[in-house]
Design a protein around this motif. Sequence first.
Motif, PDB file in Angstrom:
ATOM      1  N   UNK A 140      42.342  40.706  52.559  1.00 26.82           N
ATOM      2  CA  UNK A 140      42.834  40.638  51.187  1.00 26.82           C
ATOM      3  C   UNK A 140      41.748  40.041  50.307  1.00 26.82           C
ATOM      4  N   UNK A 141      41.359  40.796  49.281  1.00 27.70           N
ATOM      5  CA  UNK A 141      40.236  40.436  48.428  1.00 27.70           C
ATOM      6  C   UNK A 141      40.689  40.502  46.963  1.00 27.70           C
ATOM      7  N   UNK A 142      41.247  39.418  46.414  1.00 27.82           N
ATOM      8  CA  UNK A 142      41.794  39.486  45.051  1.00 27.82           C
ATOM      9  C   UNK A 142      40.752  39.630  43.959  1.00 27.82           C
ATOM     10  N   UNK A 143      39.581  39.031  44.150  1.00 28.71           N
ATOM     11  CA  UNK A 143      38.446  39.231  43.263  1.00 28.71           C
ATOM     12  C   UNK A 143      38.759  39.197  41.782  1.00 28.71           C
ATOM     13  N   UNK A 144      38.362  40.265  41.086  1.00 29.12           N
ATOM     14  CA  UNK A 144      38.476  40.306  39.630  1.00 29.12           C
ATOM     15  C   UNK A 144      39.910  40.381  39.126  1.00 29.12           C
ATOM     16  N   UNK A 145      40.868  40.557  40.014  1.00 32.78           N
ATOM     17  CA  UNK A 145      42.268  40.576  39.580  1.00 32.78           C
ATOM     18  C   UNK A 145      42.908  39.185  39.607  1.00 32.78           C
ATOM     19  N   UNK A 146      42.152  38.175  39.963  1.00 35.51           N
ATOM     20  CA  UNK A 146      42.713  36.826  40.040  1.00 35.51           C
ATOM     21  C   UNK A 146      43.359  36.347  38.736  1.00 35.51           C
ATOM     22  N   UNK A 147      42.813  36.692  37.567  1.00 39.74           N
ATOM     23  CA  UNK A 147      43.483  36.222  36.343  1.00 39.74           C
ATOM     24  C   UNK A 147      44.923  36.734  36.196  1.00 39.74           C
ATOM     25  N   UNK A 148      45.241  37.855  36.848  1.00 34.50           N
ATOM     26  CA  UNK A 148      46.560  38.464  36.683  1.00 34.50           C
ATOM     27  C   UNK A 148      47.464  38.274  37.898  1.00 34.50           C
ATOM     28  N   UNK A 149      46.976  37.616  38.928  1.00 33.30           N
ATOM     29  CA  UNK A 149      47.776  37.311  40.100  1.00 33.30           C
ATOM     30  C   UNK A 149      48.270  35.868  39.997  1.00 33.30           C
ATOM     31  N   UNK A 150      49.566  35.661  40.122  1.00 37.45           N
ATOM     32  CA  UNK A 150      50.119  34.314  40.053  1.00 37.45           C
ATOM     33  C   UNK A 150      49.925  33.593  41.382  1.00 37.45           C
ATOM     34  N   UNK A 151      50.188  32.312  41.373  1.00 36.24           N
ATOM     35  CA  UNK A 151      50.136  31.556  42.616  1.00 36.24           C
ATOM     36  C   UNK A 151      51.119  32.087  43.640  1.00 36.24           C
ATOM     37  N   UNK A 152      52.311  32.460  43.186  1.00 36.14           N
ATOM     38  CA  UNK A 152      53.307  33.029  44.104  1.00 36.14           C
ATOM     39  C   UNK A 152      52.816  34.356  44.680  1.00 36.14           C
TER      40      UNK A 152
END
Length: 313
Positions: free
Chosen positions: A164-176
Motif C-alpha cells: 500500500x503506497x498512499x503517496x500523493x493521495x495522502x492529503x485526501x486520505x483520512x486517518x481512519x
Amino acid sequence: MILVTGSLAFDHLFNFPGTFSDHILADKIHQLNVSFMVSDMRKSFGGCAGNIAYTLSLLGIKAAILGLVGEDFGSYQKFLEKNEIETKYITRINNILSSTAFGITDKNDNNIWGFYPGADKLSDNLTVLSVKEKIDFGIIAPQKPTSMLKFADEYYRSGIPFIFDPGMQLPWLTGDDLNRAFKKANIIIGNDYEVSLMEKKTGIKNLNSLAQNGKMIITTLGDQGSRICFKSEVINVRAAKARNVDDPAGAGDAYRAGFVAGYMRKFSLLTCGQMGSLAASYSVEKYGTTTHHFTASEFCRRYKESFSEEIKI
C-alpha cells in the motif's frame, strides 16, 4: 502475475534553474501568486502505475495494469505493449481525457505538482475481482482514494498480498482511511515526509511499530537510501550512486518496482532494498519517469559495482 493499480498519466515535466524558496515569502503564503520561468520541458508517459509496471518489465517481472484511461491514450498503450506490459485490464473511455500531471522541479530537487485525474475519477468502478488470472501480488499506487481503499479490501478478502503506497493521495486520505488500509496491507511504503504525515493522521507515534505485528514498513530517504522494518529487524539500505542526476521525478516508483522484483524472487530484504535503490538511480539519470532503460545483464553488472555482491535476474 503482479497487478498494478494507480494512475496512468501523461507527464509534463519542467526544470526550474532556481530555488522555489527564493521566490516564496513565508509571511505572504496566504496570498501566494508566483510564476516560474523554466529551462526545460518534456512530455512523457507516466503516472505511478505506468512507471512501476515499466521498471518491473525491465526487471523481468510480468505485470498487468488495472485502470481507466481517456480517448487520448493510444500512444501510451502502444508504449506499454511494446514493453511487454499487459494492458487488457485497461479500459478506455470516450469523451474524456487521460490523467495528466504537471511537475516543476527546482535545482534543489524540490517539486511542485498539479494533477488532473481525467478518466481516473471513475476508477472506483473498477474491481480487482474482474481479473481472472492468478494474482501473485498487488501494488496499490496512488490514484482516487476510494479506489485505493476498495482494492485493499478486495485483496484482503481474496488472500492476495499487497503493498500500500498512499503517496500523493495522502492529503485526501483520512486517518481512519489509512488505518483501514494498514490493517490489510502486507507492506506499507512512503518517503520520510509521507511517513511522518501518515503518523500524524493516524495517531500512530511510530509507524515502524507496526512491524512488530508482521507488517513491513519501508521508508525511502532520497540520497540517504532507505530503511526497511520487519518484525524485529531494521535494515538500513544505502543509496546506489547515480552517474548523473537529471530528474528525480519517478525515482520512488522505480524503487518500488526494484524492491518488488527482488521480493517476488524471495531475495533477502537487504537485496530487495538495494535493487530498489539501483532501479531508482537509473530513473534519476534520465529526464522523465519511463525514459530509463537497462537489460538484465546490465542491471546485474551495475548491482555488483554498487554493492559488491552478485545477483541473477
